[in-house]
Design a protein around this motif. Structure first.
Motif, PDB file in Angstrom:
ATOM      1  N   VAL A 256       2.339   7.144  -2.052  1.00 45.60           N
ATOM      2  CA  VAL A 256       1.733   8.176  -2.898  1.00 45.60           C
ATOM      3  C   VAL A 256       0.210   8.041  -2.911  1.00 45.60           C
ATOM      4  O   VAL A 256      -0.521   9.037  -2.771  1.00 45.60           O
ATOM      5  CB  VAL A 256       2.308   8.103  -4.331  1.00 45.60           C
ATOM      6  CG1 VAL A 256       1.476   8.954  -5.293  1.00 45.60           C
ATOM      7  CG2 VAL A 256       3.755   8.561  -4.339  1.00 45.60           C
ATOM      8  N   GLU A 257      -0.272   6.819  -3.084  1.00 45.02           N
ATOM      9  CA  GLU A 257      -1.724   6.600  -3.134  1.00 45.02           C
ATOM     10  C   GLU A 257      -2.376   6.978  -1.799  1.00 45.02           C
ATOM     11  O   GLU A 257      -3.495   7.493  -1.764  1.00 45.02           O
ATOM     12  CB  GLU A 257      -2.029   5.138  -3.466  1.00 45.02           C
ATOM     13  CG  GLU A 257      -1.656   4.740  -4.877  1.00 45.02           C
ATOM     14  CD  GLU A 257      -2.605   5.345  -5.900  1.00 45.02           C
ATOM     15  OE1 GLU A 257      -3.824   5.123  -5.794  1.00 45.02           O
ATOM     16  OE2 GLU A 257      -2.113   6.044  -6.799  1.00 45.02           O
ATOM     17  N   LEU A 258      -1.684   6.723  -0.719  1.00 43.92           N
ATOM     18  CA  LEU A 258      -2.223   7.063   0.601  1.00 43.92           C
ATOM     19  C   LEU A 258      -2.286   8.579   0.793  1.00 43.92           C
ATOM     20  O   LEU A 258      -3.235   9.099   1.394  1.00 43.92           O
ATOM     21  CB  LEU A 258      -1.345   6.430   1.685  1.00 43.92           C
ATOM     22  CG  LEU A 258      -1.881   6.440   3.111  1.00 43.92           C
ATOM     23  CD1 LEU A 258      -3.108   5.550   3.231  1.00 43.92           C
ATOM     24  CD2 LEU A 258      -0.804   5.977   4.080  1.00 43.92           C
ATOM     25  N   GLY A 259      -1.295   9.279   0.245  1.00 40.67           N
ATOM     26  CA  GLY A 259      -1.218  10.717   0.463  1.00 40.67           C
ATOM     27  C   GLY A 259      -1.937  11.563  -0.564  1.00 40.67           C
ATOM     28  O   GLY A 259      -2.355  12.691  -0.258  1.00 40.67           O
ATOM     29  N   LEU A 260      -2.097  11.059  -1.787  1.00 40.15           N
ATOM     30  CA  LEU A 260      -2.684  11.855  -2.863  1.00 40.15           C
ATOM     31  C   LEU A 260      -4.003  11.308  -3.382  1.00 40.15           C
ATOM     32  O   LEU A 260      -4.665  11.964  -4.182  1.00 40.15           O
ATOM     33  CB  LEU A 260      -1.704  11.976  -4.036  1.00 40.15           C
ATOM     34  CG  LEU A 260      -0.362  12.643  -3.738  1.00 40.15           C
ATOM     35  CD1 LEU A 260       0.483  12.721  -5.003  1.00 40.15           C
ATOM     36  CD2 LEU A 260      -0.550  14.031  -3.141  1.00 40.15           C
ATOM     37  N   GLY A 261      -4.369  10.112  -2.968  1.00 39.57           N
ATOM     38  CA  GLY A 261      -5.588   9.513  -3.493  1.00 39.57           C
ATOM     39  C   GLY A 261      -6.396   8.825  -2.410  1.00 39.57           C
ATOM     40  O   GLY A 261      -6.630   9.385  -1.348  1.00 39.57           O
ATOM     41  N   ASP A 262      -6.793   7.590  -2.686  1.00 43.12           N
ATOM     42  CA  ASP A 262      -7.613   6.854  -1.726  1.00 43.12           C
ATOM     43  C   ASP A 262      -6.984   5.510  -1.392  1.00 43.12           C
ATOM     44  O   ASP A 262      -7.673   4.519  -1.186  1.00 43.12           O
ATOM     45  CB  ASP A 262      -9.040   6.666  -2.261  1.00 43.12           C
ATOM     46  CG  ASP A 262      -9.066   6.019  -3.643  1.00 43.12           C
ATOM     47  OD1 ASP A 262      -7.981   5.695  -4.181  1.00 43.12           O
ATOM     48  OD2 ASP A 262     -10.167   5.849  -4.194  1.00 43.12           O
ATOM     49  N   GLY A 263      -5.640   5.491  -1.332  1.00 45.82           N
ATOM     50  CA  GLY A 263      -4.914   4.258  -1.074  1.00 45.82           C
ATOM     51  C   GLY A 263      -4.990   3.806   0.378  1.00 45.82           C
ATOM     52  O   GLY A 263      -5.553   4.474   1.243  1.00 45.82           O
ATOM     53  N   ARG A 264      -4.372   2.643   0.610  1.00 46.71           N
ATOM     54  CA  ARG A 264      -4.399   2.019   1.931  1.00 46.71           C
ATOM     55  C   ARG A 264      -3.013   1.525   2.289  1.00 46.71           C
ATOM     56  O   ARG A 264      -2.209   1.202   1.415  1.00 46.71           O
ATOM     57  CB  ARG A 264      -5.384   0.836   1.935  1.00 46.71           C
ATOM     58  CG  ARG A 264      -6.775   1.255   1.499  1.00 46.71           C
ATOM     59  CD  ARG A 264      -7.694   0.079   1.272  1.00 46.71           C
ATOM     60  NE  ARG A 264      -8.990   0.546   0.772  1.00 46.71           N
ATOM     61  CZ  ARG A 264     -10.059  -0.212   0.629  1.00 46.71           C
ATOM     62  NH1 ARG A 264     -10.007  -1.493   0.943  1.00 46.71           N
ATOM     63  NH2 ARG A 264     -11.195   0.296   0.177  1.00 46.71           N
ATOM     64  N   LEU A 265      -2.749   1.454   3.567  1.00 48.14           N
ATOM     65  CA  LEU A 265      -1.532   0.814   4.039  1.00 48.14           C
ATOM     66  C   LEU A 265      -1.614  -0.680   3.762  1.00 48.14           C
ATOM     67  O   LEU A 265      -2.707  -1.262   3.788  1.00 48.14           O
ATOM     68  CB  LEU A 265      -1.348   1.053   5.537  1.00 48.14           C
ATOM     69  CG  LEU A 265      -0.856   2.439   5.960  1.00 48.14           C
ATOM     70  CD1 LEU A 265      -0.995   2.584   7.469  1.00 48.14           C
ATOM     71  CD2 LEU A 265       0.590   2.647   5.537  1.00 48.14           C
ATOM     72  N   ASP A 266      -0.482  -1.296   3.500  1.00 48.83           N
ATOM     73  CA  ASP A 266      -0.482  -2.750   3.327  1.00 48.83           C
ATOM     74  C   ASP A 266       0.657  -3.353   4.145  1.00 48.83           C
ATOM     75  O   ASP A 266       1.544  -2.647   4.640  1.00 48.83           O
ATOM     76  CB  ASP A 266      -0.377  -3.145   1.851  1.00 48.83           C
ATOM     77  CG  ASP A 266       0.842  -2.541   1.161  1.00 48.83           C
ATOM     78  OD1 ASP A 266       1.906  -2.446   1.797  1.00 48.83           O
ATOM     79  OD2 ASP A 266       0.728  -2.163  -0.020  1.00 48.83           O
TER      80      ASP A 266
END
Length: 385
Positions: A355-365
């Motif tokens: 969700v963070e990757l698609g809707l915000g500024d998240g990262r893969l881990d």
């Protein structure tokens, strides 16, 4: 500001009064600059979009002094994601999202910018000329710096010599409004196995309607309106295309093919900078954040605006954009998306990462990649009939 006179001169001129432009105007005003905000339309006006406002977008607006952009609209607490193979995950979002029609949302942001002291003018920019210590628009308006927030067909982007995004880095979507699907309110994204990468969406507004649509990445062949509407109906079986109103198509320039963010006193933000998430098509958070950074850079030191803006944009979004591009590359294989959906269904931390990757500024881990890999291995070990 030079020998040749023009009609009106400002510290910062912002071209385009969508979310990126209004954010740029707000940020520049907070820095004390005189600001002219231009748009070819009067407000309120419709804009083809999914209308989804993620929590990260509201964080940027809070920082800009706009806490009430979604007032009166019901929070959407959950997201349901259906993979190309039909598997689904539905979980609570880390923070609620909202669906606010752009006719309302953009007008609220423009009103906030005007309330902060920006001057709003209806004007369609056609010609841009850099003259020493200013940028002149159509021979009659000038700014010490100019922010191009004028969308996918940006005039400012063309001025800087950047062509539109090529196929495979450009999507086409159609959007309309339909009766909301029954059941608890949630964002629904249904990915498509045919025509992949492609998906349909249904985002309830809270007034009995939902924003619905379908989009796919362009691959060198023309797409008809009838095709887009047919795919919308096929992927959203609870939505009859005959009940969908206000259908409008729009291009989505994906962040996998971004131009330079500016040169000298000219800056690009939002869709003009190809800031559309390649994983989800989300663009409002990127628009608000890039607009705010561009407005602050333009107001601070106009002769160094592009250099300062590129540096702050890279610090704030650079790693995320690299990770979202990697995710989009991995997701070209439908099985990877199905494995990600299965992993998100098993593990809330993976769901939050997606969700963070698609809707915000998240990262893969590593955890998420590992669980997707395990899912792929299990799929490949499953006997096929």
């Amino acid at each position: 500001m030079g020998d040749e006179s023009v009609g009106d001169e400002f510290d910062v001129v912002v071209v385009g009064a969508g979310p990126a432009g209004s954010a740029a105007a707000l940020a520049a005003r907070r820095a004390g600059a005189s600001v002219l905000l231009l748009d070819r339309s009067d407000f309120p006006r419709d804009k083809a979009c999914g209308d989804g406002i993620a929590a990260h977008a509201l964080d940027v607006l809070d920082e800009l002094g706009v806490p009430d952009a979604v007032t009166g609209y019901a929070p959407l607490p959950a997201l349901r994601l259906v993979g190309p193979g039909g598997g689904a995950v539905a979980r609570a979002l880390p923070r609620p999202a909202y669906t606010v029609p752009r006719r309302v949302f953009d007008a609220r942001l423009v009103a906030a910018a005007v309330g902060a002291g920006a001057r709003l003018r209806r004007h369609a920019v056609r010609h841009v000329e850099v003259r020493g210590d200013r940028v002149v628009l159509d021979g009659v308006l000038a700014g010490r710096a100019v922010v191009g927030a004028d969308g996918a067909g940006s005039v400012l982007r063309r001025t800087l010599g950047h062509p539109p995004n090529p196929d495979r880095h450009l999507a086409l979507a159609i959007r309309g409004y339909a009766p909301a699907l029954p059941g608890p309110p949630e964002q629904l994204i249904v990915t498509s196995s045919p025509r992949w990468p492609a998906y349909a969406w249904s985002f309830p507004i809270g007034d009995g309607r939902a924003n619905v649509g379908y989009g796919e990445v362009l691959r060198g062949e023309p797409l008809t309106r009838a095709h887009l509407v047919d795919r919308l109906g096929a992927l959203l079986p609870g939505t009859d295309p005959a009940t969908v109103t206000d259908l409008r198509a729009h291009h989505l320039p994906l962040s996998t093919h971004r131009p330079a963010p500016g040169r000298g006193r000219l800056l690009l933000a939002g869709d003009a900078l190809s800031l559309i998430n390649p994983f989800t098509g989300e663009g409002i958070f990127y628009a608000l954040l890039s607009g705010a950074l561009a407005g602050a850079a333009a107001a601070g030191a106009p002769e160094q605006a592009a250099r300062r803006y590129a540096a702050t944009l890279r610090r704030r979004l650079g790693t995320h954009l690299r990770h979202s591009s990697l995710a989009a590359w991995l997701a070209r294989r439908r099985r990877v998306v199905d494995a990600a959906v299965r992993a998100a269904g098993r593990d809330d931390r993976v769901y939050r990462t997606v969700v963070e990757l698609g809707l915000g500024d998240g990262r893969l881990d590593a955890r998420t990649l590992g669980m997707i890999g395990i899912g792929l291995s299990a799929w490949e070990r499953t006997p096929r009939r």
